[in-house]
Design a protein around this motif. Structure first.
Motif, PDB file in Angstrom:
ATOM      1  N   THR A 147      19.523  25.917  -5.821  1.00 48.95           N
ATOM      2  CA  THR A 147      18.802  27.102  -6.294  1.00 48.95           C
ATOM      3  C   THR A 147      17.415  26.740  -6.795  1.00 48.95           C
ATOM      4  O   THR A 147      16.449  27.477  -6.577  1.00 48.95           O
ATOM      5  CB  THR A 147      19.602  27.797  -7.417  1.00 48.95           C
ATOM      6  OG1 THR A 147      20.910  28.121  -6.935  1.00 48.95           O
ATOM      7  CG2 THR A 147      18.908  29.061  -7.881  1.00 48.95           C
ATOM      8  N   VAL A 148      17.300  25.587  -7.473  1.00 49.02           N
ATOM      9  CA  VAL A 148      15.983  25.116  -7.908  1.00 49.02           C
ATOM     10  C   VAL A 148      15.048  25.007  -6.712  1.00 49.02           C
ATOM     11  O   VAL A 148      13.893  25.465  -6.747  1.00 49.02           O
ATOM     12  CB  VAL A 148      16.102  23.758  -8.629  1.00 49.02           C
ATOM     13  CG1 VAL A 148      14.726  23.125  -8.818  1.00 49.02           C
ATOM     14  CG2 VAL A 148      16.789  23.926  -9.976  1.00 49.02           C
ATOM     15  N   LEU A 149      15.537  24.408  -5.619  1.00 51.69           N
ATOM     16  CA  LEU A 149      14.708  24.262  -4.423  1.00 51.69           C
ATOM     17  C   LEU A 149      14.354  25.622  -3.832  1.00 51.69           C
ATOM     18  O   LEU A 149      13.199  25.874  -3.473  1.00 51.69           O
ATOM     19  CB  LEU A 149      15.435  23.418  -3.382  1.00 51.69           C
ATOM     20  CG  LEU A 149      15.791  21.991  -3.772  1.00 51.69           C
ATOM     21  CD1 LEU A 149      16.503  21.276  -2.618  1.00 51.69           C
ATOM     22  CD2 LEU A 149      14.562  21.209  -4.180  1.00 51.69           C
ATOM     23  N   ALA A 150      15.343  26.497  -3.732  1.00 52.96           N
ATOM     24  CA  ALA A 150      15.112  27.817  -3.135  1.00 52.96           C
ATOM     25  C   ALA A 150      14.154  28.668  -3.957  1.00 52.96           C
ATOM     26  O   ALA A 150      13.436  29.508  -3.424  1.00 52.96           O
ATOM     27  CB  ALA A 150      16.441  28.553  -2.973  1.00 52.96           C
ATOM     28  N   ALA A 151      14.138  28.432  -5.276  1.00 55.00           N
ATOM     29  CA  ALA A 151      13.298  29.237  -6.170  1.00 55.00           C
ATOM     30  C   ALA A 151      11.915  28.633  -6.382  1.00 55.00           C
ATOM     31  O   ALA A 151      11.087  29.238  -7.085  1.00 55.00           O
ATOM     32  CB  ALA A 151      13.992  29.417  -7.514  1.00 55.00           C
ATOM     33  N   THR A 152      11.656  27.470  -5.791  1.00 51.85           N
ATOM     34  CA  THR A 152      10.339  26.836  -5.951  1.00 51.85           C
ATOM     35  C   THR A 152       9.674  26.552  -4.608  1.00 51.85           C
ATOM     36  O   THR A 152       8.639  25.893  -4.562  1.00 51.85           O
ATOM     37  CB  THR A 152      10.447  25.510  -6.733  1.00 51.85           C
ATOM     38  OG1 THR A 152      11.366  24.634  -6.071  1.00 51.85           O
ATOM     39  CG2 THR A 152      10.908  25.756  -8.158  1.00 51.85           C
ATOM     40  N   ASN A 153      10.266  27.046  -3.530  1.00 51.51           N
ATOM     41  CA  ASN A 153       9.711  26.820  -2.197  1.00 51.51           C
ATOM     42  C   ASN A 153       8.752  27.956  -1.848  1.00 51.51           C
ATOM     43  O   ASN A 153       9.166  29.100  -1.650  1.00 51.51           O
ATOM     44  CB  ASN A 153      10.830  26.732  -1.158  1.00 51.51           C
ATOM     45  CG  ASN A 153      10.320  26.274   0.201  1.00 51.51           C
ATOM     46  OD1 ASN A 153       9.118  26.200   0.442  1.00 51.51           O
ATOM     47  ND2 ASN A 153      11.244  25.961   1.098  1.00 51.51           N
ATOM     48  N   LEU A 154       7.479  27.635  -1.764  1.00 49.86           N
ATOM     49  CA  LEU A 154       6.444  28.646  -1.534  1.00 49.86           C
ATOM     50  C   LEU A 154       6.512  29.280  -0.153  1.00 49.86           C
ATOM     51  O   LEU A 154       5.812  30.268   0.101  1.00 49.86           O
ATOM     52  CB  LEU A 154       5.062  28.027  -1.752  1.00 49.86           C
ATOM     53  CG  LEU A 154       4.715  27.673  -3.196  1.00 49.86           C
ATOM     54  CD1 LEU A 154       3.423  26.863  -3.263  1.00 49.86           C
ATOM     55  CD2 LEU A 154       4.595  28.927  -4.053  1.00 49.86           C
ATOM     56  N   THR A 155       7.355  28.744   0.734  1.00 52.70           N
ATOM     57  CA  THR A 155       7.491  29.392   2.038  1.00 52.70           C
ATOM     58  C   THR A 155       8.350  30.660   1.954  1.00 52.70           C
ATOM     59  O   THR A 155       8.380  31.440   2.904  1.00 52.70           O
ATOM     60  CB  THR A 155       8.099  28.436   3.080  1.00 52.70           C
ATOM     61  OG1 THR A 155       9.448  28.138   2.734  1.00 52.70           O
ATOM     62  CG2 THR A 155       7.279  27.155   3.171  1.00 52.70           C
ATOM     63  N   HIS A 156       9.049  30.868   0.827  1.00 47.80           N
ATOM     64  CA  HIS A 156       9.726  32.136   0.576  1.00 47.80           C
ATOM     65  C   HIS A 156       8.708  33.118  -0.008  1.00 47.80           C
ATOM     66  O   HIS A 156       8.048  32.814  -1.009  1.00 47.80           O
ATOM     67  CB  HIS A 156      10.887  31.956  -0.409  1.00 47.80           C
ATOM     68  CG  HIS A 156      12.006  31.118   0.108  1.00 47.80           C
ATOM     69  ND1 HIS A 156      12.884  31.557   1.078  1.00 47.80           N
ATOM     70  CD2 HIS A 156      12.401  29.850  -0.202  1.00 47.80           C
ATOM     71  CE1 HIS A 156      13.774  30.611   1.326  1.00 47.80           C
ATOM     72  NE2 HIS A 156      13.498  29.567   0.572  1.00 47.80           N
ATOM     73  N   ALA A 157       8.593  34.284   0.583  1.00 51.41           N
ATOM     74  CA  ALA A 157       7.558  35.242   0.179  1.00 51.41           C
ATOM     75  C   ALA A 157       7.663  35.606  -1.294  1.00 51.41           C
ATOM     76  O   ALA A 157       6.642  35.667  -1.996  1.00 51.41           O
ATOM     77  CB  ALA A 157       7.650  36.497   1.042  1.00 51.41           C
ATOM     78  N   GLU A 158       8.884  35.844  -1.795  1.00 51.88           N
ATOM     79  CA  GLU A 158       9.007  36.261  -3.193  1.00 51.88           C
ATOM     80  C   GLU A 158       8.637  35.140  -4.159  1.00 51.88           C
ATOM     81  O   GLU A 158       8.186  35.405  -5.273  1.00 51.88           O
ATOM     82  CB  GLU A 158      10.418  36.781  -3.494  1.00 51.88           C
ATOM     83  CG  GLU A 158      11.533  35.789  -3.258  1.00 51.88           C
ATOM     84  CD  GLU A 158      12.263  36.056  -1.960  1.00 51.88           C
ATOM     85  OE1 GLU A 158      11.592  36.455  -0.981  1.00 51.88           O
ATOM     86  OE2 GLU A 158      13.497  35.867  -1.935  1.00 51.88           O
TER      87      GLU A 158
END
Length: 284
Positions: A155-166
């Motif tokens: 989740t840390v990775l998913a929430a800090t990856n700038l390739t996700h628009a949100e």
């Protein structure tokens, strides 16, 4: 050997200090950015306030697939110990429960791809928690951090990856992020661009969330990601529990054969010391 003894002594000292610094957890509700019926999904959370004056840094703790509780329904030893350790530094702690509000108690025995709570759900939880923290007068919004384990590390990775628009659009962003033994495959495949300095702490012997994809992510990521790998360490190496084979877990390096989970004293103390040094460098 000298370095190993140094980490063992430092870790023991840190955890002793943490035990003395424990503050009572305050249960509260934190809104996720996920919407249900036009309303923000309320998440159960626990607030450990730092006993220090002024606006302080705050760290969000993200549980693994087993949730944040022990078998008696209380916050787990891991959550309480780390909260106390971080409080000792003068930092607030927010423990987030991403499962209860969605009617789940654990995800470990659910196959990846069929889990009721996804990384997309948990990413919205983190972004909601960061927004909630930004509204508190006792929190320094410029000094927020994420700390997660296993599924919470992913989740840390998913929430800090700038390739996700949100994530790219989110405000505020964390100042630092630490992930213990995350699953790195999804964000590695997507391409990881860090929204904050990131530290990965992985076990070289982990047969649940293997270290190799995390090493590849760290090597390819921009900006640079800090990686520490611990020899002979399995999943959950920062606990004090003996290593055991969990045959009820359908995922892992050898699906259907189970995964090893348990502590490694040297890796536990070294990782805690390195985690704390990393966060201090970013939050102080």
């Amino acid at each position: 050997m000298k370095r190993q003894r140094h980490y063992l002594l430092a870790g023991a000292l840190l955890m002793g200090m943490a035990a003395n610094a424990a503050t009572p957890a305050v249960p509260l509700s934190v809104p996720s950015l996920e919407q249900r019926g036009g309303q923000a999904l309320p998440l159960q959370a626990y607030w450990y306030a730092a006993e220090a004056p002024g606006a302080r840094p705050a760290v969000v703790l993200l549980h693994g697939c087993g949730g944040p509780y022990d078998g008696r329904g209380k916050l787990s030893v891991r959550m309480r110990d780390y909260s106390a350790l971080l409080n000792q530094q003068g930092w607030h702690v927010l423990v987030l429960d991403s499962l209860g509000a969605r009617g789940e108690t654990e995800l470990c025995t659910q196959r990846i791809g069929t889990r009721a709570v996804t990384m997309a759900n948990r990413r919205l939880d983190v972004l909601g928690a960061l927004s909630w923290l930004a509204q508190r007068g006792d929190v320094d919004t410029a000094r927020l951090a994420l700390l997660g384990w296993s599924n919470g590390g992913s989740t840390v990775l998913a929430a800090t990856n700038l390739t996700h628009a949100e994530v790219a659009q989110a405000s505020p962003r964390p100042r630092a992020a630490v992930a213990f033994y995350p699953g790195c495959e999804a964000e590695l495949k997507r391409g990881y661009m860090a929204a904050a300095p990131l530290q990965l702490l992985v076990g070289a012997a982990d047969d649940w969330t293997p270290a190799e994809p995390c090493a590849a992510l760290a090597a390819a990521a921009k900006p640079q990601v800090q990686l520490h790998s611990y020899a002979a360490a399995y999943h959950g190496f920062d606990s004090s529990a003996p290593v055991k084979l969990r045959k009820d877990v359908p995922n892992g390096v050898h699906p259907g054969q189970g995964v090893h989970v348990g502590g490694n004293a040297a890796a536990r103390e070294a990782s805690r010391a390195q985690m704390l040094a990393f966060l201090k460098a970013q939050l102080q």
